[in-house]
Design a protein around this motif. Structure first.
Motif, PDB file in Angstrom:
ATOM      1  N   GLU A 161      55.793  52.761  21.908  1.00  0.00           N
ATOM      2  CA  GLU A 161      54.357  52.485  21.901  1.00  0.00           C
ATOM      3  C   GLU A 161      53.830  52.218  23.311  1.00  0.00           C
ATOM      4  O   GLU A 161      52.775  52.724  23.700  1.00  0.00           O
ATOM      5  CB  GLU A 161      54.050  51.297  20.977  1.00  0.00           C
ATOM      6  CG  GLU A 161      54.250  51.656  19.508  1.00  0.00           C
ATOM      7  CD  GLU A 161      54.290  50.442  18.573  1.00  0.00           C
ATOM      8  OE1 GLU A 161      54.555  50.634  17.386  1.00  0.00           O
ATOM      9  OE2 GLU A 161      54.073  49.302  19.040  1.00  0.00           O
ATOM     10  N   PHE A 210      52.040  58.686  17.064  1.00  0.00           N
ATOM     11  CA  PHE A 210      51.210  58.465  18.233  1.00  0.00           C
ATOM     12  C   PHE A 210      50.501  59.789  18.439  1.00  0.00           C
ATOM     13  O   PHE A 210      51.137  60.833  18.504  1.00  0.00           O
ATOM     14  CB  PHE A 210      52.034  58.127  19.475  1.00  0.00           C
ATOM     15  CG  PHE A 210      51.190  58.139  20.717  1.00  0.00           C
ATOM     16  CD1 PHE A 210      50.436  57.033  21.056  1.00  0.00           C
ATOM     17  CD2 PHE A 210      51.100  59.268  21.509  1.00  0.00           C
ATOM     18  CE1 PHE A 210      49.599  57.056  22.162  1.00  0.00           C
ATOM     19  CE2 PHE A 210      50.273  59.308  22.628  1.00  0.00           C
ATOM     20  CZ  PHE A 210      49.532  58.185  22.948  1.00  0.00           C
ATOM     21  N   LEU A 243      47.644  55.063  17.424  1.00  0.00           N
ATOM     22  CA  LEU A 243      48.967  54.766  16.886  1.00  0.00           C
ATOM     23  C   LEU A 243      48.713  54.385  15.446  1.00  0.00           C
ATOM     24  O   LEU A 243      48.012  53.406  15.181  1.00  0.00           O
ATOM     25  CB  LEU A 243      49.551  53.552  17.609  1.00  0.00           C
ATOM     26  CG  LEU A 243      50.342  53.824  18.878  1.00  0.00           C
ATOM     27  CD1 LEU A 243      50.407  52.576  19.723  1.00  0.00           C
ATOM     28  CD2 LEU A 243      51.749  54.304  18.543  1.00  0.00           C
ATOM     29  N   ALA A 280      53.939  55.452  25.459  1.00  0.00           N
ATOM     30  CA  ALA A 280      52.919  56.402  25.011  1.00  0.00           C
ATOM     31  C   ALA A 280      51.520  55.926  25.423  1.00  0.00           C
ATOM     32  O   ALA A 280      50.733  56.687  26.002  1.00  0.00           O
ATOM     33  CB  ALA A 280      53.005  56.588  23.497  1.00  0.00           C
ATOM     34  N   LYS A 281      51.237  54.649  25.157  1.00  0.00           N
ATOM     35  CA  LYS A 281      49.916  54.097  25.497  1.00  0.00           C
ATOM     36  C   LYS A 281      49.651  54.177  26.991  1.00  0.00           C
ATOM     37  O   LYS A 281      48.586  54.616  27.416  1.00  0.00           O
ATOM     38  CB  LYS A 281      49.870  52.602  25.131  1.00  0.00           C
ATOM     39  CG  LYS A 281      49.389  52.316  23.748  1.00  0.00           C
ATOM     40  CD  LYS A 281      49.238  50.800  23.602  1.00  0.00           C
ATOM     41  CE  LYS A 281      48.924  50.453  22.173  1.00  0.00           C
ATOM     42  NZ  LYS A 281      48.712  49.021  21.967  1.00  0.00           N
ATOM     43  N   ILE A 331      56.809  59.058  15.449  1.00  0.00           N
ATOM     44  CA  ILE A 331      57.548  57.997  16.149  1.00  0.00           C
ATOM     45  C   ILE A 331      58.970  57.840  15.602  1.00  0.00           C
ATOM     46  O   ILE A 331      59.923  57.670  16.358  1.00  0.00           O
ATOM     47  CB  ILE A 331      56.765  56.665  16.103  1.00  0.00           C
ATOM     48  CG1 ILE A 331      55.416  56.888  16.795  1.00  0.00           C
ATOM     49  CG2 ILE A 331      57.538  55.552  16.804  1.00  0.00           C
ATOM     50  CD1 ILE A 331      54.556  55.678  16.913  1.00  0.00           C
ATOM     51  N   GLU A 369      42.158  53.946  23.461  1.00  0.00           N
ATOM     52  CA  GLU A 369      42.622  53.841  22.071  1.00  0.00           C
ATOM     53  C   GLU A 369      41.464  53.807  21.068  1.00  0.00           C
ATOM     54  O   GLU A 369      40.425  53.209  21.326  1.00  0.00           O
ATOM     55  CB  GLU A 369      43.474  52.581  21.891  1.00  0.00           C
ATOM     56  CG  GLU A 369      44.051  52.483  20.490  1.00  0.00           C
ATOM     57  CD  GLU A 369      45.080  51.372  20.320  1.00  0.00           C
ATOM     58  OE1 GLU A 369      45.436  50.716  21.325  1.00  0.00           O
ATOM     59  OE2 GLU A 369      45.531  51.165  19.186  1.00  0.00           O
TER      60      GLU A 369
END
Ligand code: ATP
Ligand code: MG
Length: 449
Positions: free
Chosen positions: A26, A128, A108, A29-30, A308, A40
């Motif tokens: 996470e 994601f 996500l 990816a973020k 994921i 987001e």
């Protein structure tokens, strides 16, 4: 009848001992998406069923077999089987598409599909994903693909192939559909029942059929790349040039059509052969017609989604590192009520400084407390009992080296503790250990002021 309260087939519990693995994916990816200027978005878990019928497409497997739909007070809702439809709906509904283009969002979320559960294929799984709206340029395709690639690289994944294809626009699609129909018509009777109806409604879907007979028949079917119009063909050529410029290796796979109806032009998949049949870790593409189809202005757009669970299975298979899981910094073992009260305040101060501090909450003896401290892998321990309170001293033990440092509860830790880490602890402990000093200072200051 026995009551079944077990977790439903095809769902998973993500346990605390594994959560750091999820945080790893996470976070990477973020942060990567943010580096590319994406922000987001969070959308509802369920939407009006019509949204998915309209976007994902009535002839897709997802809509025909995999959706979880409930009738609630005369309205049909569906648990999201993917993130694009809801995200585009939210962008439209909230006017994001009237703002400066391109609009770039990531998400996500969990998705729900009634599929046959197997390794890498769940009924509730996590994605994601991201969507970019407002650019028709092949740069945008290269941008989105390179973002996905960057995430995979940052996670350390190896041996993942990128396959790209173009499935054209409605103009080239019409010619292609004709050619496909002509091809499959000859062997119509051999096709599965679903593909027979696909032949009429959407022959390209036959290429995505998992039945061995249909895929065998599809082997020699005409290829979309031979039917691209000039514009789509040029778009695809430019994308290939950009990917090459960026050092991103790819293979053109004219068989990729993707499982959702809304795609146009570029489609792509990142695939590993290391985790069995469910090896697509990321799938995406362009969907220039979708926004209009959902009632917006014509707005070219594209995106991708990564599974994921599949990323995690691949990372584990490849023995990759995950971020450390947060463990206890300092465990305060106590003997007696007075020590416990002291420990509670010390723990509060340490936590205010951002440390993870714990003490005994269940009335264990000292030995059992130390065993517990070991089990939770506390970096340091302090033992406080009546003697320590009386002498205003305690031992701070480094659990890795076994090194013990006598600390003065009333005043300061001894000088030989010099790491920034410990000095921060000292600071916070001091506040509690010697509250008088601070009060006095405060008083002095007031008197001086
Ligand atoms: P597949 O061909 O494996 O069925 P798909 O084309 O249906 O994939 P997408 O709709 O493109 O998948 O979803 C994007 C990604 O989400 C996939 O590449 C995959 O990593 C993951 N994914 C899709 N379905 C599942 C599932 N049932 N369980 C776990 N992950 C999934
Ligand atoms: Mg699928």
């Amino acid at each position: 009848m026995a009551i079944n309260i077990k977790r439903p087939n095809g769902t998973e519990d993500i346990l605390p001992k594994n959560i750091h693995k999820w945080y790893t994916v996470e976070k990477v990816a973020k942060e990567t998406a943010e580096c590319f200027g994406f922000k987001e978005i969070r959308i509802p878990t369920f939407e009006n069923t019509d949204l998915f019928l309209r976007s994902v497409g009535e002839t897709t497997d997802v809509v025909q077999k995999e959706m979880y739909t409930v009738m609630a007070k005369e309205t049909k809702f569906t648990l999201r089987p993917e993130g694009t439809a809801g995200t585009i709906r939210a962008m439209l509904q909230n006017g994001l598409l009237n703002e400066a283009m391109p609009q770039k969002v990531f998400y996500l979320l969990s998705c729900f599909r009634h599929e046959r559960p197997q390794a890498g294929r769940l009924r509730e799984f996590h994605q994601f994903g991201l969507e970019m709206a407002g650019s028709a340029s092949p740069c945008a395709d290269a941008e989105v693909i390179s973002l996905a690639k960057r995430i995979l690289d940052k996670l350390g994944l190896k041996n993942i192939e990128l396959y790209i294809n173009s499935i054209g626009c409605p103009v080239c699609r019409e010619k292609y559909h004709k050619a496909l129909r002509a091809y499959f018509e000859n062997r119509r009777d051999e096709l599965c029942e679903t593909c027979q109806s696909r032949l009429v409604k959407n022959p390209m879907r036959i290429l995505d059929c998992k039945s061995p007979i249909c895929s065998e028949i599809a082997k020699d079917a005409p290829l979309i790349l031979d039917y691209l119009c000039d514009e789509c063909s040029e778009h695809f050529e430019k994308l290939k040039t950009y990917l090459t410029n960026l050092g991103i290796e790819y293979k053109v796979n004219p068989k990729i059509v993707r499982g959702l109806d809304y795609y146009t032009k570029t489609v792509f998949e990142f695939v590993t052969t290391e985790i069995g049949a469910q090896g697509t870790v990321c799938g995406g593409g362009r969907y220039d017609g979708l926004i209009e189809q959902l009632g917006g202005q014509h707005t070219p757009a594209l995106g991708f989604a990564m599974g994921i669970e599949r990323l995690l299975i691949t990372m584990e298979k490849q023995g990759l590192d995950f971020l450390d899981s947060k463990s206890c910094d300092i465990y305060i073992a106590t003997m007696g009520d007075a020590a416990l009260e002291k420990a509670m305040v010390m723990a509060r101060n340490l936590r205010e400084c951002g440390y993870c501090a714990e003490y005994d909450l269940v009335g264990r003896g000292l030995k059992a407390q130390m065993k517990y401290a070991n089990k939770i892998e506390s970096l340091y321990t302090i033992v406080i009992g009546d003697n320590e309170l009386a002498e205003n001293k305690a031992k701070l033990k480094n659990m890795e080296t076994g090194e013990e440092t006598v600390i003065s509860l009333g005043d300061k830790f001894t000088d030989d503790v010099d790491s920034v880490y410990i000095s921060k602890i000292i600071d916070s402990l001091e506040d509690e250990i010697n509250p008088l000093a601070e009060n006095n200072n405060g008083k002095e200051n007031k008197e001086n002021g």
